[in-house]
Each structure stands twice: as structure tokens, then as C-alpha cells.
Design a protein around this motif. Structure first.
Motif, mmCIF file in Angstrom:
data_model
loop_
_atom_site.group_PDB
_atom_site.id
_atom_site.type_symbol
_atom_site.label_atom_id
_atom_site.label_comp_id
_atom_site.label_asym_id
_atom_site.label_seq_id
_atom_site.Cartn_x
_atom_site.Cartn_y
_atom_site.Cartn_z
ATOM 1 N N UNK A 45 0.833 -1.197 0.000
ATOM 2 C CA UNK A 45 0.000 0.000 0.000
ATOM 3 C C UNK A 45 0.874 1.256 0.000
ATOM 4 N N UNK A 46 0.481 2.238 -0.805
ATOM 5 C CA UNK A 46 1.200 3.500 -0.864
ATOM 6 C C UNK A 46 0.505 4.531 0.025
ATOM 7 N N UNK A 47 1.210 5.048 1.001
ATOM 8 C CA UNK A 47 0.661 6.067 1.897
ATOM 9 C C UNK A 47 1.087 7.451 1.422
ATOM 10 N N UNK A 48 0.238 8.423 1.708
ATOM 11 C CA UNK A 48 0.588 9.808 1.417
ATOM 12 C C UNK A 48 1.800 10.231 2.256
ATOM 13 N N UNK A 73 14.988 4.987 9.475
ATOM 14 C CA UNK A 73 13.599 5.276 9.114
ATOM 15 C C UNK A 73 13.454 5.458 7.609
ATOM 16 N N UNK A 74 14.410 6.152 7.004
ATOM 17 C CA UNK A 74 14.341 6.341 5.552
ATOM 18 C C UNK A 74 14.426 5.005 4.833
ATOM 19 N N UNK A 75 15.306 4.128 5.287
ATOM 20 C CA UNK A 75 15.423 2.803 4.679
ATOM 21 C C UNK A 75 14.124 2.006 4.831
ATOM 22 N N UNK A 76 13.348 2.327 5.877
ATOM 23 C CA UNK A 76 12.092 1.623 6.123
ATOM 24 C C UNK A 76 10.892 2.315 5.483
ATOM 25 N N UNK A 77 11.154 3.302 4.632
ATOM 26 C CA UNK A 77 10.075 3.925 3.877
ATOM 27 C C UNK A 77 9.557 5.225 4.421
ATOM 28 N N UNK A 78 10.237 5.830 5.394
ATOM 29 C CA UNK A 78 9.770 7.091 5.966
ATOM 30 C C UNK A 78 9.766 8.199 4.916
ATOM 31 N N UNK A 79 8.744 9.033 5.006
ATOM 32 C CA UNK A 79 8.708 10.281 4.238
ATOM 33 C C UNK A 79 8.899 11.473 5.176
ATOM 34 N N UNK A 80 8.503 11.281 6.457
ATOM 35 C CA UNK A 80 8.560 12.338 7.458
ATOM 36 C C UNK A 80 9.066 11.762 8.781
ATOM 37 N N UNK A 81 9.615 12.640 9.629
ATOM 38 C CA UNK A 81 10.029 12.267 10.983
ATOM 39 C C UNK A 81 9.550 13.356 11.941
ATOM 40 N N UNK A 136 -2.051 -1.584 10.566
ATOM 41 C CA UNK A 136 -1.760 -0.263 10.011
ATOM 42 C C UNK A 136 -1.827 -0.238 8.501
ATOM 43 N N UNK A 137 -1.287 -1.269 7.856
ATOM 44 C CA UNK A 137 -1.293 -1.306 6.399
ATOM 45 C C UNK A 137 -2.659 -1.667 5.839
ATOM 46 N N UNK A 138 -3.500 -2.307 6.645
ATOM 47 C CA UNK A 138 -4.841 -2.656 6.182
ATOM 48 C C UNK A 138 -5.856 -1.551 6.459
ATOM 49 N N UNK A 139 -5.481 -0.617 7.335
ATOM 50 C CA UNK A 139 -6.392 0.458 7.705
ATOM 51 C C UNK A 139 -6.580 1.436 6.558
ATOM 52 N N UNK A 158 -6.443 4.599 5.853
ATOM 53 C CA UNK A 158 -5.963 5.944 6.173
ATOM 54 C C UNK A 158 -4.779 6.272 5.271
ATOM 55 N N UNK A 159 -4.616 7.546 4.917
ATOM 56 C CA UNK A 159 -3.535 7.925 3.999
ATOM 57 C C UNK A 159 -2.184 8.153 4.692
ATOM 58 N N UNK A 160 -2.177 8.176 6.044
ATOM 59 C CA UNK A 160 -0.952 8.476 6.788
ATOM 60 C C UNK A 160 -0.672 7.342 7.762
ATOM 61 N N UNK A 161 0.565 6.852 7.751
ATOM 62 C CA UNK A 161 0.995 5.811 8.674
ATOM 63 C C UNK A 161 2.053 6.397 9.599
ATOM 64 N N UNK A 162 1.891 6.168 10.905
ATOM 65 C CA UNK A 162 2.846 6.668 11.896
ATOM 66 C C UNK A 162 3.460 5.477 12.629
#
Length: 592
Positions: A2-5, A31-39, A299-302, A304-308
Motif C-alpha cells: 500500500x502506498x501512503x501519502x 527510518x528512511x530505509x524503512x520507507x519514511x517520508x517524514x520524521x 496499520x497497512x490494512x487500515x 488511512x492515507x498516513x501511517x505513523x
């Protein structure tokens, strides 16, 4: 996948050293290696000055933990009351974190407790700014007021300060926590003191009030060139739902949420956080692998466009391995999650992976039993009430200041001495009280400790198979032994207090010729529990002495000890506990 915003990582959880920029950057890279866009960049140092104004009132400790906007950028009108030096250090810390994020091609997220209460002097000089009482009345000795967010001058201060922050940091997401921890919205039914606020805004629309407040942040971010997603939440734990706030949902703009719902009726964000701080802390690095795998799947099944995701310190880079394995092969169901954990375990100990997954499962089961006691975690009892290093004695009022002060000032709920003396008074509430409650909670703790012992046996099996990992797994085993000792401490506290609660201290003890001479069951119970607690405290000393920070999260220095952080000199206080209990062990003869 799933692609999150946005995929937002928190790498600076509260009650840790949030000033360590080297650690921050190391975790940002992960975090970046794990797909983070924001911190998340807005966790700040505790504002002890709020608490130290009146050390007899424990309530400011809630707010001391939490970040709020005016602790970072102080409006001109508040500089008389909020120390600029403190705020400037916080702002510099956030700017340095933001620079690290830019270096690694990531953007920033913010988390505030708002509208956060202001010092009383602000309202004495500006009475029209006084909003609702926001304190928890059982946990505070005086009233605390949030600013009224219907007042245009308050809104203007929020807008100017947040715009300045957005100009300095690439903030695209803001989470506001309210009606708790020192924040509150006027006339909301989620306030601890009930709906309240100034008369001039009493009949204003709550929907309009919230929309205006949220839009102030949106507009400030927009003027700084940011497209902000924002949400505010007042539903926490077992509190009643805030129905008045929730009427707003149909009127929200896109990228807004209130109490976890957008204008589409779906959540804006999903949180993957094993809640370590409020369950297992202050013990370090107890693996919560099954919890993390389950939360990732949800979280990935929910919708929502944002994952924390909260990234914690751990052994063997375990969380990194689990999240990485999940991103490669998302799971659906417990069998898939166990396979995922097996893949992570093989990276750590290969041919002993079965044993490691078994250990994680036993810890998972043990924690489930622990939560059945409704203790809310070791932070609230072992630390906030200082059960770990305070003496269990029948007459605590007779302790001298030297015997008492080292723990008494750090008891969180204790607004009265009667509450402070009660080992089971947790934040003004007796969660476990009465014979059957103590019996059931003790049984749950027995089951928890049995599961933790079984996890240790799995660690022993790994050590036999993999001698090169013996040192690491011996440390992990000792941490589980410390977890068991914390459980035993809580069990002893419950059983000791239960005897006190069923005793009439005005009765003269009856002396009989019955054998054995100590025939009163309460007397023998107190003696057995006292000895158990003395021995358990000695076990804790032996486990942590010389490696205190490897075993526990502690205050950075003795001077920084507070209600949520025990002193780095904890061994000294544990020795003092034992000495006081031994000196007073015959007090039991005065009662039974």
C-alpha cells in the motif's frame, strides 16, 4: 504494498534523551530505509520550571512531558511568564533536527498538546484570555486554565508562532492532543472537570470553534508554503467519548480529522506504536515482536492515507528487521506474522530461531497477563508511585524526612499524605482494591512471571546453541529477570496494602497462649511479604548494579530526577529501602 501519502516515524519518544542528535540521525537513516517520508521533530526537553514553581503539586508533571507550541516559540505577550532561554534551546534543537532531515531528503511532522495551559499570571494580567479549567481534579492541588481559542488575540498568537516554525522546518503534518495532559478546549465534554469555560463563548458553536482553531494552523502553514494535514484528538484511554467535538466531522476540510475521523468517516492516520513507555518502561529493551507485527498488519490494512510508526531502542535491530521484513512481504493473519518473525529471528540467531520466536511469544503472553491487573504499566506504579524504591512499612507517617523525602517528592498522584501512604493509590484512584481484586491481580502476575521464566528458558537454549551470542542473550535474559522482579514488587505491594486495608489500627493486639505464638494470619502475612520484598529488592540491586543504564531508563543526572525518571543513583535508594524495612520490621508486633 500500500502506498501512503505520508509515512511518519517517531524516533524521539518521551522520557528518553531527546537531545541526542547523533542518535536522532542514526535513526533517521534507518527510518528512511524503512520507507519514511517524514520524521517527528517537536519532542522537547521537559519544562521542569512549571513543576518547580510548586513542588507540592504533582499535576504539572503531566504537562512537563508534553511539547506545546509556546514552549518553542514564545509570543511577545507571554515572554514575561515563559522563559525564553528554555524555548530558544528547544527551537534550536528542532532546527538542527530539521537540518538532518533535509540532509537525508525527508520532511518534518509535529505533535503538540494544545491549547496548553498558561501560567496563572498571564490570566491575572489578561483576564479575557482565560479559557477552561483543564486539570484532572484528583491529581492537582490548584486549578489550571487553557487559553480560550475563541479569543482573536489567542488565535493570532498561535498563527504567528506556527507560521514562524513552518518557515524554519518543513512541517507537513500536525497532531494536536487535547483535553488531557494540561490542554483543553472551551465547553468540551471531554474535559476532566466537565464542560466549562468563559461565559462569553459559552454558546458559541463547538464545530465553529474547532474549525477556526484547526484553520489557524492550516493558514499559518499555507502562508509559509506548506500544505498541512492536521488532526486533533481528545479521546484517550477509558475516558468517555467527546460527543460534542465529534459533531464536527461532516464540516471538516480535506486533510483534517477530529478524534480519528475525517469528513469521509475514515481515519486520517494509523499509529503503529507498541506503547512501550506506558507498559514496560523503565526496563530497557524487552522485545515486543508479536505486538509490532500485529500493529503493522493492522496499520497497512487500515483505510488511512498516513501511517505513523514509533521506532524504539532495542537489541539486534529487531524492530528494523521486523518492519523491513514486513515491507518485503506484508502479512495477513497470525500464521503469516509468525513466518515473518521467523525470518527476522533467523537473521539474529539462525539455527536457534525457533527458540527466539518462542521467547518472544512467551513475553507476549506474559505481558497480556500483566495488563490483566489493570495496572496501566510500570511507569504509573513502579516509577510514579516509587513502589520500586520506597519502603513497605506499616507506619509511614513515622518515617523521618531523611527516610522519606528521597521518594515522597516523586509520588505522582499524592495530593495528600493519606494518598501518598497507600501503596495502591494510583493517581487518585484505587484500580486494585479489596480481597478479590488483589487475589485476581496476584494470580495474573503469577501467570505473567511464569511466562517470563519460560522465555528465559528459551534464551538459555539459544546460549547453548550459539556461544558467540551468549553475552547478548545473557543480557536479554537478565532484563527479563528484572521484568519479573518488577512484577514481584507490584504483587508484594498489593498484598501488603491489602493487609493494611483490613486492619483496625486502633485495636490492641491480643496475646494468647496458642501455638505458634505468632498466630494472627495478618502478622505472618506481613512478615512474609516484607521478607519477600526485601529479597526482591536485593535481587534488583544485584541485577542492575554497575550497569544501571543498560538495564533501566534513568534520569540523565541525579539533579534531573523527576516523577517519570528515577535517579541514576537508584542502587543507593534501594539499599536505603532495605535498611528502613529491616529497622521497622517489628512494627508488626504493635498491631497483631
Amino acid at each position: 504494498m500500500k502506498q501512503f501519502k505520508m509515512v511518519i516515524f517517531n524516533v524521539t519518544p518521551i522520557n528518553t534523551d531527546v537531545t541526542d542528535l547523533q542518535s536522532f540521525e542514526e535513526k533517521v537513516i534507518k527510518a528512511k530505509e524503512l520507507g519514511a517520508t517524514h520524521v517527528l521533530v517537536t519532542e522537547i526537553t521537559k519544562n521542569r520550571w512549571y513543576w518547580e514553581e510548586d513542588l507540592s503539586d504533582p499535576y504539572p508533571n503531566w504537562g512537563m512531558l508534553n511539547s506545546s507550541l509556546f514552549k518553542i516559540i514564545v509570543p511577545e505577550a507571554l515572554k514575561k511568564w515563559i522563559p525564553e532561554e528554555y524555548a530558544s534551546k528547544n527551537l534550536l534543537l528542532i532546527k538542527k533536527r530539521s537540518e538532518i532531515l533535509r540532509k537525508h531528503g525527508l520532511r518534518a511532522a509535529a505533535h503538540f498538546c494544545e491549547p496548553f495551559y498558561l501560567p496563572e499570571g498571564v490570566y491575572r494580567e489578561n483576564p479575557d484570555w482565560r479559557g477552561p479549567r483543564c486539570e484532572h481534579p484528583r491529581r492537582a492541588k490548584r486549578a489550571y486554565y487553557s487559553p480560550c481559542v475563541d479569543h482573536p488575540e489567542i488565535l493570532a498568537m498561535y498563527k504567528k508562532a506556527f507560521k514562524e516554525l513552518c518557515q524554519l522546518c518543513d512541517i507537513d503534518y500536525l497532531y494536536l492532543h487535547t483535553n488531557d495532559c494540561g490542554a483543553g478546549i472551551c465547553w468540551s465534554d471531554g474535559l476532566y472537570t466537565g464542560p466549562n469555560g468563559p461565559e462569553q463563548c459559552r454558546h458559541n458553536s463547538q464545530t465553529g470553534r474547532l474549525l477556526n482553531f484547526l484553520k489557524v494552523f492550516k493558514e499559518a502553514a499555507g502562508e509559509a508554503g506548506r500544505d498541512l494535514a492536521i488532526e486533533i484528538n481528545s479521546n484517550i484511554g477509558v475516558k468517555e467519548t467527546d460527543d460534542i467535538m465529534e459533531n464536527i466531522w461532516p464540516f471538516l476540510d480535506d486533510d483534517m480529522a477530529v478524534n480519528f475521523k475525517t469528513n469521509k468517516g475514515t481515519p486520517l492516520s494509523t499509529n503503529v506504536d507498541v506503547n512501550y513507555e506506558f507498559t514496560v518502561a523503565p526496563i530497557r529493551n524487552i522485545p515486543m515482536a508479536f505486538e509490532l507485527a500485529e500493529l503493522l498488519e493492522k496499520g497497512y490494512q487500515n483505510d488511512s492515507p498516513i501511517l505513523k510508526i514509533t521506532l524504539l531502542d532495542d537489541d539486534f535491530d529487531l524492530q528494523y528487521k521486523i518492519i523491513s521484513a514486513f515491507r518485503q512481504n506484508p502479512t495477513n493473519g497470525i500464521a503469516a506474522r509468525v513466518n515473518l518473525l521467523m525470518r527476522a529471528a533467523r537473521q539474529i540467531c539462525d539455527d536457534a530461531a525457533d527458540n527466539l520466536v518462542n521467547a518472544w511469544w512467551k513475553i507476549y503472553l506474559g505481558l497480556k497477563h500483566l495488563y490483566s491487573t489493570l495496572m496501566e504499566g510500570f511507569t504509573w506504579f513502579s516509577v510514579n508511585q516509587r513502589l520500586i524504591n520506597r519502603p513497605f512499612v506499616l507506619f509511614p507517617d513515622e518515617l523521618s524526612p531523611e527516610e522519606k523525602d528521597y521518594y515522597r517528592r516523586y509520588q505522582f498522584q499524592a495530593t495528600t499524605e493519606e494518598a501518598a501512604n497507600d501503596l495502591l493509590d494510583n493517581q487518585g484512584s484505587g484500580f486494585v482494591k479489596g480481597y478479590h481484586a488483589v487475589f485476581l491481580a496476584s494470580m495474573a502476575l503469577d501467570k505473567a512471571m511464569k511466562s517470563f521464566k519460560e522465555a528465559q528458558a528459551e534464551y538459555d537454549a539459544i546460549i547453548k546453541k550459539r556461544e558467540n551470542l551468549a553475552s547478548s542473550f545473557s543480557l536479554a535474559k537478565d532484563r527479563v529477570e528484572l521484568l519479573i522482579a518488577f512484577c514481584k514488587n507490584y504483587q508484594n505491594a498489593m498484598q501488603f496494602q491489602q493487609v493494611i486495608d483490613e486492619t483496625d489500627f486502633t485495636e490492641e493486639p491480643v496475646i494468647t497462649s496458642l501455638w505458634p505464638q505468632d498466630a494472627d494470619k495478618r502478622l505472618t502475612k506481613v512478615e512474609l511479604v516484607t521478607r519477600s520484598e526485601i529479597d526482591n529488592t536485593r535481587k534488583i540491586i544485584n541485577l542492575i548494579k554497575g550497569r544501571e543504564r543498560e538495564m533501566l531508563v534513568l534520569a540523565p543526572s541525579p539533579e534531573e530526577e523527576d516523577i517519570f525518571w528515577m535517579t541514576p543513583n537508584i542502587v543507593e535508594t534501594l539499599e536505603k529501602k532495605i535498611a528502613i524495612m529491616l529497622d521497622r520490621q517489628l512494627d508488626v508486633k504493635r498491631v497483631y
